[in-house]
Design a protein around this motif. Structure first.
Motif, mmCIF file in Angstrom:
data_model
loop_
_atom_site.group_PDB
_atom_site.id
_atom_site.type_symbol
_atom_site.label_atom_id
_atom_site.label_comp_id
_atom_site.label_asym_id
_atom_site.label_seq_id
_atom_site.Cartn_x
_atom_site.Cartn_y
_atom_site.Cartn_z
ATOM 1 N N LEU A 17 0.832 -1.206 0.000
ATOM 2 C CA LEU A 17 0.000 0.000 0.000
ATOM 3 C C LEU A 17 0.862 1.250 0.000
ATOM 4 C CD1 LEU A 17 -2.613 -1.188 2.616
ATOM 5 C CD2 LEU A 17 -3.010 -0.852 0.179
ATOM 6 N N LYS A 18 1.973 1.210 0.750
ATOM 7 C CA LYS A 18 2.869 2.363 0.807
ATOM 8 C C LYS A 18 3.470 2.656 -0.555
ATOM 9 C CE LYS A 18 4.370 2.114 5.513
ATOM 10 N NZ LYS A 18 5.479 1.993 6.398
ATOM 11 N N ALA A 19 3.860 1.617 -1.264
ATOM 12 C CA ALA A 19 4.459 1.823 -2.581
ATOM 13 C C ALA A 19 3.474 2.517 -3.514
ATOM 14 C CB ALA A 19 4.906 0.486 -3.167
ATOM 15 N N VAL A 20 2.230 2.051 -3.514
ATOM 16 C CA VAL A 20 1.210 2.657 -4.365
ATOM 17 C C VAL A 20 0.880 4.066 -3.883
ATOM 18 C CG1 VAL A 20 -1.194 2.486 -5.092
ATOM 19 C CG2 VAL A 20 0.242 0.448 -5.047
ATOM 20 N N ALA A 21 0.692 4.233 -2.574
ATOM 21 C CA ALA A 21 0.354 5.547 -2.024
ATOM 22 C C ALA A 21 1.482 6.539 -2.266
ATOM 23 C CB ALA A 21 0.056 5.444 -0.524
ATOM 24 N N GLY A 22 2.717 6.088 -2.115
ATOM 25 C CA GLY A 22 3.856 6.978 -2.330
ATOM 26 C C GLY A 22 3.928 7.472 -3.763
ATOM 27 N N PHE A 103 -23.629 4.514 5.614
ATOM 28 C CA PHE A 103 -23.457 5.918 5.994
ATOM 29 C C PHE A 103 -23.521 6.830 4.768
ATOM 30 C CE2 PHE A 103 -21.226 3.403 9.199
ATOM 31 C CZ PHE A 103 -21.775 3.909 10.367
ATOM 32 N N ALA A 104 -23.975 8.061 4.991
ATOM 33 C CA ALA A 104 -24.038 9.054 3.909
ATOM 34 C C ALA A 104 -22.635 9.478 3.488
ATOM 35 C CB ALA A 104 -24.838 10.274 4.368
ATOM 36 N N ALA A 105 -21.702 9.466 4.419
ATOM 37 C CA ALA A 105 -20.308 9.810 4.139
ATOM 38 C C ALA A 105 -19.430 9.054 5.117
ATOM 39 C CB ALA A 105 -20.079 11.308 4.282
ATOM 40 N N VAL A 106 -18.217 8.717 4.675
ATOM 41 C CA VAL A 106 -17.228 8.056 5.515
ATOM 42 C C VAL A 106 -15.941 8.847 5.388
ATOM 43 C CG1 VAL A 106 -15.905 5.932 5.898
ATOM 44 C CG2 VAL A 106 -18.294 5.810 5.146
ATOM 45 N N ARG A 107 -15.305 9.135 6.527
ATOM 46 C CA ARG A 107 -14.060 9.900 6.505
ATOM 47 C C ARG A 107 -12.980 9.131 7.251
ATOM 48 N NH1 ARG A 107 -14.552 15.396 4.304
ATOM 49 N NH2 ARG A 107 -12.487 15.578 5.165
ATOM 50 N N TYR A 108 -11.771 9.195 6.716
ATOM 51 C CA TYR A 108 -10.584 8.583 7.303
ATOM 52 C C TYR A 108 -9.678 9.719 7.767
ATOM 53 C CZ TYR A 108 -12.343 4.578 4.728
ATOM 54 O OH TYR A 108 -13.143 3.579 4.252
ATOM 55 N N TYR A 109 -9.205 9.637 9.007
ATOM 56 C CA TYR A 109 -8.368 10.692 9.579
ATOM 57 C C TYR A 109 -7.067 10.106 10.106
ATOM 58 C CZ TYR A 109 -12.730 13.338 9.688
ATOM 59 O OH TYR A 109 -13.906 13.958 9.353
ATOM 60 N N ARG A 125 -6.796 4.709 0.984
ATOM 61 C CA ARG A 125 -5.499 4.128 0.611
ATOM 62 C C ARG A 125 -4.391 4.657 1.508
ATOM 63 N NH1 ARG A 125 -4.171 5.813 -4.939
ATOM 64 N NH2 ARG A 125 -3.289 7.581 -3.895
ATOM 65 N N GLU A 126 -4.398 5.967 1.770
ATOM 66 C CA GLU A 126 -3.365 6.541 2.627
ATOM 67 C C GLU A 126 -3.555 6.120 4.078
ATOM 68 O OE1 GLU A 126 -3.833 10.576 1.318
ATOM 69 O OE2 GLU A 126 -2.011 10.399 0.108
ATOM 70 N N HIS A 141 -3.975 20.307 2.450
ATOM 71 C CA HIS A 141 -4.586 21.042 1.348
ATOM 72 C C HIS A 141 -6.035 21.332 1.705
ATOM 73 C CE1 HIS A 141 -5.933 17.006 0.159
ATOM 74 N NE2 HIS A 141 -4.672 16.654 0.236
ATOM 75 N N ASP A 142 -6.784 21.880 0.773
ATOM 76 C CA ASP A 142 -8.138 22.373 1.062
ATOM 77 C C ASP A 142 -9.043 21.374 1.763
ATOM 78 O OD1 ASP A 142 -7.440 24.755 -0.093
ATOM 79 O OD2 ASP A 142 -8.341 24.286 -2.039
ATOM 80 N N ASP A 143 -9.063 20.139 1.328
ATOM 81 C CA ASP A 143 -10.041 19.190 1.863
ATOM 82 C C ASP A 143 -9.420 18.059 2.686
ATOM 83 O OD1 ASP A 143 -8.826 17.981 -0.268
ATOM 84 O OD2 ASP A 143 -10.659 17.206 -1.157
ATOM 85 N N GLY A 144 -8.229 18.240 3.192
ATOM 86 C CA GLY A 144 -7.601 17.216 4.013
ATOM 87 C C GLY A 144 -6.101 17.262 3.896
ATOM 88 N N ALA A 145 -5.515 16.084 3.715
ATOM 89 C CA ALA A 145 -4.058 15.992 3.608
ATOM 90 C C ALA A 145 -3.683 14.803 2.757
ATOM 91 C CB ALA A 145 -3.432 15.875 4.987
ATOM 92 N N THR A 146 -2.443 14.806 2.321
ATOM 93 C CA THR A 146 -1.873 13.734 1.531
ATOM 94 C C THR A 146 -0.608 13.287 2.247
ATOM 95 O OG1 THR A 146 -2.703 14.739 -0.485
ATOM 96 C CG2 THR A 146 -0.953 13.120 -0.738
ATOM 97 N N VAL A 147 -0.404 11.983 2.343
ATOM 98 C CA VAL A 147 0.829 11.449 2.906
ATOM 99 C C VAL A 147 1.909 11.601 1.840
ATOM 100 C CG1 VAL A 147 1.998 9.415 3.826
ATOM 101 C CG2 VAL A 147 -0.424 9.818 4.360
ATOM 102 N N VAL A 148 2.988 12.265 2.208
ATOM 103 C CA VAL A 148 4.075 12.545 1.281
ATOM 104 C C VAL A 148 5.255 11.651 1.640
ATOM 105 C CG1 VAL A 148 5.658 14.301 0.423
ATOM 106 C CG2 VAL A 148 3.326 14.929 1.042
ATOM 107 N N PRO A 149 5.806 10.932 0.657
ATOM 108 C CA PRO A 149 6.973 10.115 0.948
ATOM 109 C C PRO A 149 8.107 10.989 1.456
ATOM 110 C CG PRO A 149 6.181 9.728 -1.295
ATOM 111 C CD PRO A 149 5.418 10.894 -0.745
#
Length: 152
Positions: A17-22, A103-109, A125-126, A141-149
């Motif tokens: 998953l890390k390889a793909v997410a990265g 659920f109407a929406a699902v969020r991962y934090y 995925r992240e 960023h505006d709507d959350g964050a991205t995991v950066v390698p």
């Protein structure tokens, strides 16, 4: 810290998953535009919540919450009905679909321990690609964050 055997299994499942997410995050940085800020720290809270809407009233339901204590132990809460499906902090595609059916929406934090950082929303995925107590860099960023390698 979470038990050694479970952690080893979790980490080995997270490696692909890390390889793909990265790779996705690297492409996203070049393509996605502006990031407000980034911070590096240990993941101390992975959390999944769902939004239920009933007759125009919405409420947030905690589905999964794990928190790393200062002494290295972890407290984990899993909503009834999801035990055994998300206990290791991995949300499968089937579970993700089931959550969106309910659920109407699902969020991962991901909450991480760094000065001035928050617990932003990330993609599934992240969320699946990092482990509790792992050091990560999140680009906000505006709507959350991205995991950066980040280099080791």
């Amino acid at each position: 810290m979470v038990g050694g055997a479970a952690t080893a299994v979790t980490r080995s499942r997270r490696a692909p998953l890390k390889a793909v997410a990265g790779a996705g995050a690297t492409v996203g940085v070049g393509y996605g535009g502006s990031f407000a800020a980034s911070g590096r720290g240990r993941v101390v809270v992975p959390h999944v919540s769902g939004r239920l809407v009933d007759g125009g009233t919405a409420r947030i339901v905690d589905i999964y919450h794990e928190e790393l204590n200062r002494d290295g132990t972890a407290d984990r809460r899993v909503r009834d009905g999801y035990r055994g499906r998300i206990d290791e902090g991995i949300v499968s595609t089937d579970l993700h679909r089931d959550l969106f059916d309910r659920f109407a929406a699902v969020r991962y934090y991901l909450g991480h321990d760094c000065p001035g950082c928050s617990a932003p929303a990330v993609s599934r995925r992240e969320f699946n690609g990092v482990a509790l107590d792992e050091s990560v860099r999140l680009a906000y960023h505006d709507d959350g964050a991205t995991v950066v390698p980040a280099p080791l």
